[in-house]
Design a protein around this motif. Structure first.
Motif, short mmCIF file in Angstrom:
data_model
loop_
_atom_site.label_atom_id
_atom_site.label_comp_id
_atom_site.label_asym_id
_atom_site.label_seq_id
_atom_site.Cartn_x
_atom_site.Cartn_y
_atom_site.Cartn_z
N UNK A 44 0.86 -1.18 0.00
CA UNK A 44 0.00 0.00 0.00
C UNK A 44 0.90 1.23 0.00
N UNK A 45 0.48 2.30 -0.68
CA UNK A 45 1.28 3.51 -0.72
C UNK A 45 0.40 4.75 -0.80
N UNK A 46 0.94 5.84 -0.28
CA UNK A 46 0.23 7.11 -0.36
C UNK A 46 0.69 7.94 -1.56
N UNK A 47 1.62 7.44 -2.34
CA UNK A 47 2.06 8.23 -3.49
C UNK A 47 1.04 8.14 -4.62
N UNK A 48 0.97 9.16 -5.48
CA UNK A 48 0.00 9.15 -6.58
C UNK A 48 0.28 8.03 -7.58
N UNK A 49 -0.75 7.54 -8.19
CA UNK A 49 -0.58 6.52 -9.23
C UNK A 49 0.07 7.15 -10.46
N UNK A 50 0.97 6.42 -11.09
CA UNK A 50 1.67 6.91 -12.28
C UNK A 50 1.06 6.31 -13.54
N UNK A 51 1.34 6.95 -14.64
CA UNK A 51 0.83 6.46 -15.93
C UNK A 51 1.31 5.03 -16.17
N UNK A 52 0.39 4.17 -16.55
CA UNK A 52 0.73 2.77 -16.83
C UNK A 52 0.58 1.85 -15.64
N UNK A 53 0.36 2.40 -14.45
CA UNK A 53 0.20 1.57 -13.26
C UNK A 53 -1.27 1.22 -13.04
N UNK A 54 -1.50 0.10 -12.37
CA UNK A 54 -2.84 -0.38 -12.06
C UNK A 54 -2.98 -0.57 -10.56
N UNK A 55 -4.04 0.00 -10.01
CA UNK A 55 -4.29 -0.15 -8.58
C UNK A 55 -4.55 -1.62 -8.25
N UNK A 56 -3.85 -2.13 -7.25
CA UNK A 56 -4.00 -3.52 -6.86
C UNK A 56 -3.00 -4.45 -7.52
N UNK A 57 -2.37 -3.97 -8.60
CA UNK A 57 -1.36 -4.78 -9.29
C UNK A 57 0.04 -4.26 -8.98
N UNK A 58 0.23 -2.96 -9.15
CA UNK A 58 1.53 -2.36 -8.84
C UNK A 58 1.61 -1.95 -7.37
N UNK A 59 0.57 -1.29 -6.90
CA UNK A 59 0.43 -0.90 -5.50
C UNK A 59 -1.06 -0.84 -5.18
N UNK A 60 -1.35 -0.82 -3.89
CA UNK A 60 -2.68 -0.44 -3.43
C UNK A 60 -2.58 1.05 -3.10
N UNK A 61 -3.17 1.90 -3.91
CA UNK A 61 -3.03 3.34 -3.74
C UNK A 61 -4.10 3.85 -2.77
N UNK A 62 -3.65 4.47 -1.67
CA UNK A 62 -4.56 4.96 -0.65
C UNK A 62 -4.15 6.39 -0.28
N UNK A 63 -5.07 7.13 0.33
CA UNK A 63 -4.72 8.46 0.80
C UNK A 63 -4.15 8.38 2.22
N UNK A 64 -3.71 9.52 2.74
CA UNK A 64 -3.06 9.52 4.05
C UNK A 64 -4.00 9.09 5.17
N UNK A 65 -5.26 9.49 5.07
CA UNK A 65 -6.23 9.12 6.11
C UNK A 65 -6.43 7.61 6.15
N UNK A 66 -6.55 6.99 4.98
CA UNK A 66 -6.73 5.54 4.93
C UNK A 66 -5.48 4.83 5.43
N UNK A 67 -4.32 5.35 5.08
CA UNK A 67 -3.07 4.73 5.54
C UNK A 67 -3.00 4.79 7.07
N UNK A 68 -3.39 5.94 7.63
CA UNK A 68 -3.41 6.08 9.09
C UNK A 68 -4.32 5.02 9.73
N UNK A 69 -5.48 4.81 9.13
CA UNK A 69 -6.42 3.81 9.66
C UNK A 69 -5.81 2.42 9.60
N UNK A 70 -5.11 2.13 8.51
CA UNK A 70 -4.50 0.81 8.36
C UNK A 70 -3.41 0.59 9.40
#
Length: 210
Positions: A44-70
């Motif tokens: 899981x990461x708080x960094x923005x998704x980059x062109x060509x990346x897929x959520x759940x395949x390259x990273x689980x993209x989350x915001x800071x609030x969700x990361x804090x909860x995790x």
């Protein structure tokens, strides 16, 4: 012919670390392509998704609030700040793979590796070095994605990361990606044969000796 004992073993955690630009991601891709028994832990990461990346395949993209909860929920085996972003290894995903005997590849930095060692001491740690700092800078500039200021920051951080090389079980110099990947695979194969990981060995030997 397959080794029947080797098939009866618990999965292992295989960590690759390196400074940015040393080729860790390339080595990881080659290792995954060459060995069907190991899978990549998707962080899981708080960094923005980059062109060509897929959520759940390259990273689980989350915001800071969700990361804090995790973090509060204990969802991570380890997590760390890297270049003002946060990255975390998901405990449920890793345990699911290990429980069925699959090996898990973790692409994490030295901070995460230290945390992981405290949680599970039975991990295989591999640090990848560049052949020189000049080559490391050349590779970073060759990406064509970072400003001079960002590259300078990465080079400064690289020196700090390299200072942790002695905390790892194995150290490889990535002067040739194919050779480095082959060495990383050889380490993986040897670690799988360790006596303590071959859960079927006791029964096998007992059968031999009666």
């Amino acid at each position: 012919m397959a080794d029947p004992i080797q098939l009866e073993r618990r999965g292992l955690l295989y960590v690759l670390s390196s400074p940015s630009g040393a080729g860790k991601s390339t080595i990881a891709r080659k290792l995954l392509a060459a060995d069907p028994e190991i899978s990549l832990s998707v962080s899981a990461t708080t960094r923005p998704i980059r062109e060509g990346e897929t959520d759940g395949a390259h990273y689980h993209f989350v915001d800071n609030a969700e990361f804090d909860r995790m973090v509060e929920q204990g969802a991570f085996l380890e997590w760390a700040h890297v270049f003002d972003r946060r990255y975390g290894t998901l405990k449920a995903e890793v345990n699911k793979a290990l429980d069925v005997g699959r090996d898990v590849l973790l692409d994490i930095d030295w901070q995460g590796t230290q945390q992981l060692k405290q949680v599970d001491p039975d991990i295989v740690r591999v640090f990848i070095l560049p052949p020189s700092m000049e080559e490391l800078e050349r590779r970073l500039r060759g990406r064509g994605t970072d400003s001079d200021e960002v590259i300078a920051g990465r080079m400064e951080r690289a020196a700090a990361e390299i200072s942790h090389w002695a905390e790892y079980d194995y150290v490889l110099v990535n002067d040739d990606a194919e050779k480095c990947a082959a060495r990383a695979k050889a380490i993986l194969e040897a670690e799988r044969l360790r006596r303590n990981r071959r859960t079927g060995l006791v029964d096998f030997v007992r059968g031999l000796t009666g």
